[in-house]
Design a protein around this motif. Structure first.
Motif, mmCIF file in Angstrom:
data_model
loop_
_atom_site.group_PDB
_atom_site.id
_atom_site.type_symbol
_atom_site.label_atom_id
_atom_site.label_comp_id
_atom_site.label_asym_id
_atom_site.label_seq_id
_atom_site.Cartn_x
_atom_site.Cartn_y
_atom_site.Cartn_z
ATOM 1 N N ASP A 1 0.842 -1.194 0.000
ATOM 2 C CA ASP A 1 0.000 0.000 0.000
ATOM 3 C C ASP A 1 0.879 1.246 0.000
ATOM 4 N N LEU A 2 2.094 1.086 0.551
ATOM 5 C CA LEU A 2 3.050 2.189 0.639
ATOM 6 C C LEU A 2 4.453 1.634 0.442
ATOM 7 N N ILE A 3 5.243 2.337 -0.359
ATOM 8 C CA ILE A 3 6.639 1.978 -0.589
ATOM 9 C C ILE A 3 7.498 3.044 0.068
ATOM 10 N N VAL A 4 8.457 2.609 0.880
ATOM 11 C CA VAL A 4 9.310 3.529 1.635
ATOM 12 C C VAL A 4 10.751 3.397 1.154
ATOM 13 N N LEU A 5 11.311 4.500 0.655
ATOM 14 C CA LEU A 5 12.722 4.520 0.278
ATOM 15 C C LEU A 5 13.515 4.977 1.496
ATOM 16 N N ALA A 6 14.339 4.077 2.020
ATOM 17 C CA ALA A 6 15.090 4.368 3.240
ATOM 18 C C ALA A 6 16.586 4.220 2.934
ATOM 19 N N GLY A 7 17.114 5.182 2.184
ATOM 20 C CA GLY A 7 18.497 5.082 1.761
ATOM 21 C C GLY A 7 18.642 4.128 0.589
ATOM 22 N N PHE A 8 17.799 4.305 -0.422
ATOM 23 C CA PHE A 8 17.811 3.444 -1.614
ATOM 24 C C PHE A 8 18.454 4.207 -2.754
ATOM 25 N N LEU A 9 19.588 3.683 -3.256
ATOM 26 C CA LEU A 9 20.412 4.438 -4.199
ATOM 27 C C LEU A 9 20.241 3.983 -5.639
ATOM 28 N N VAL A 10 19.037 3.568 -5.969
ATOM 29 C CA VAL A 10 18.713 3.180 -7.341
ATOM 30 C C VAL A 10 17.577 4.074 -7.833
ATOM 31 N N VAL A 11 17.684 4.530 -9.064
ATOM 32 C CA VAL A 11 16.631 5.373 -9.636
ATOM 33 C C VAL A 11 15.354 4.549 -9.798
ATOM 34 N N ILE A 12 14.258 5.095 -9.284
ATOM 35 C CA ILE A 12 12.972 4.393 -9.368
ATOM 36 C C ILE A 12 12.436 4.473 -10.800
ATOM 37 N N PRO A 13 12.066 3.338 -11.391
ATOM 38 C CA PRO A 13 11.563 3.355 -12.765
ATOM 39 C C PRO A 13 10.308 4.214 -12.900
ATOM 40 N N PRO A 14 10.205 4.977 -13.996
ATOM 41 C CA PRO A 14 9.016 5.813 -14.209
ATOM 42 C C PRO A 14 7.705 5.031 -14.136
ATOM 43 N N ALA A 15 7.708 3.804 -14.642
ATOM 44 C CA ALA A 15 6.480 2.999 -14.607
ATOM 45 C C ALA A 15 6.039 2.718 -13.172
ATOM 46 N N MET A 16 7.012 2.569 -12.264
ATOM 47 C CA MET A 16 6.689 2.316 -10.865
ATOM 48 C C MET A 16 6.153 3.573 -10.202
ATOM 49 N N ILE A 17 6.739 4.718 -10.524
ATOM 50 C CA ILE A 17 6.249 5.989 -9.979
ATOM 51 C C ILE A 17 4.812 6.228 -10.420
ATOM 52 N N GLU A 18 4.529 5.931 -11.677
ATOM 53 C CA GLU A 18 3.183 6.138 -12.206
ATOM 54 C C GLU A 18 2.186 5.190 -11.547
ATOM 55 N N LYS A 19 2.576 3.923 -11.396
ATOM 56 C CA LYS A 19 1.671 2.927 -10.835
ATOM 57 C C LYS A 19 1.370 3.210 -9.365
ATOM 58 N N TYR A 20 2.385 3.690 -8.641
ATOM 59 C CA TYR A 20 2.235 3.925 -7.206
ATOM 60 C C TYR A 20 2.269 5.427 -6.890
ATOM 61 N N ARG A 21 1.588 6.205 -7.699
ATOM 62 C CA ARG A 21 1.561 7.660 -7.517
ATOM 63 C C ARG A 21 1.081 8.030 -6.108
#
Length: 208
Positions: free
Chosen positions: A83-103
């Motif tokens: 339901d929620l994704i938490v970036l806690a010191g994640f050094l990889v660029v998040i794919p645009p498709a993932m940003i769109e899906k989990y806006r």
């Protein structure tokens, strides 16, 4: 129940702060469904194991192209049904498709008071080195939603931390973690779990 997936590249101190807050009940109605790292040696994966949380490593280095990694990475996230994704010191660029899906369902913790010392190249100790070089008197941390930019999404919470005479990047980093990051990241998750956070016109609103 808010299903949370945490993405982390390193030691996972912010992950531990979230685990502790959930376990203590300080963050209610929340379950950490899984931890994903791009680094098989990340201590964060050990923290997950020690707390009975599923953990998996998915590294760009294991795939022939970044596009293929992005597909497999998103599949791994989807499998954990967040339901929620938490970036806690994640050094990889998040794919645009993932940003769109989990806006407005992806949040990040950044070790400065955005918009200061943020964006491309500002991560880890580099943030604190830049802050001290500029001579700021106040540092801090920000929790924000993730959008297509770097540290440009709507701000949820911020907390200031005083810079002290004689600070090094390492001592400032530690104080910002202890006094800001480990407090406002669990707090933001708790607010979201309670249904108190919304985004309107690019700005976060928090219901009383």
């Amino acid at each position: 129940m808010l299903n949370v997936v945490v993405l982390v590249s390193g030691g996972g101190t912010n992950l531990q702060a979230v685990i502790d807050a959930v376990d203590s009940g300080a963050v209610a109605n929340t379950k950490i469904a899984g931890v994903i790292s791009n680094n098989k040696n990340a201590y964060a994966l050990q923290r997950a194991k020690d707390n009975g949380i599923p953990g998996v490593c998915i590294s760009p280095k294991e795939f022939a192209s970044r596009d293929l990694f992005n597909v497999k990475f998103l599949e791994a996230v989807d499998e954990m049904r967040p339901d929620l994704i938490v970036l806690a010191g994640f050094l990889v660029v998040i794919p645009p498709a993932m940003i769109e899906k989990y806006r407005n369902r992806i949040i990040n913790i950044h070790p400065s008071l955005i918009p200061s010392f943020c964006g491309t190249g500002y991560y880890g100790l580099k943030v604190h080195e830049a802050a001290l070089a500029r001579g700021v008197k106040v540092a801090g941390a920000t929790v924000h939603f993730v959008d297509e930019g770097t540290d440009t999404g709507p701000i949820i919470l911020q907390k200031a931390v005083d810079v002290e005479p004689g600070d090094t990047p390492e001592t400032l980093q530690r104080r910002v973690m202890e006094q800001a990051e480990w407090k406002i990241l669990p707090e933001a998750i708790g607010l979201i779990a309670a249904g108190r956070v919304s985004v309107k016109d690019g700005r976060v609103q928090i219901k009383a």
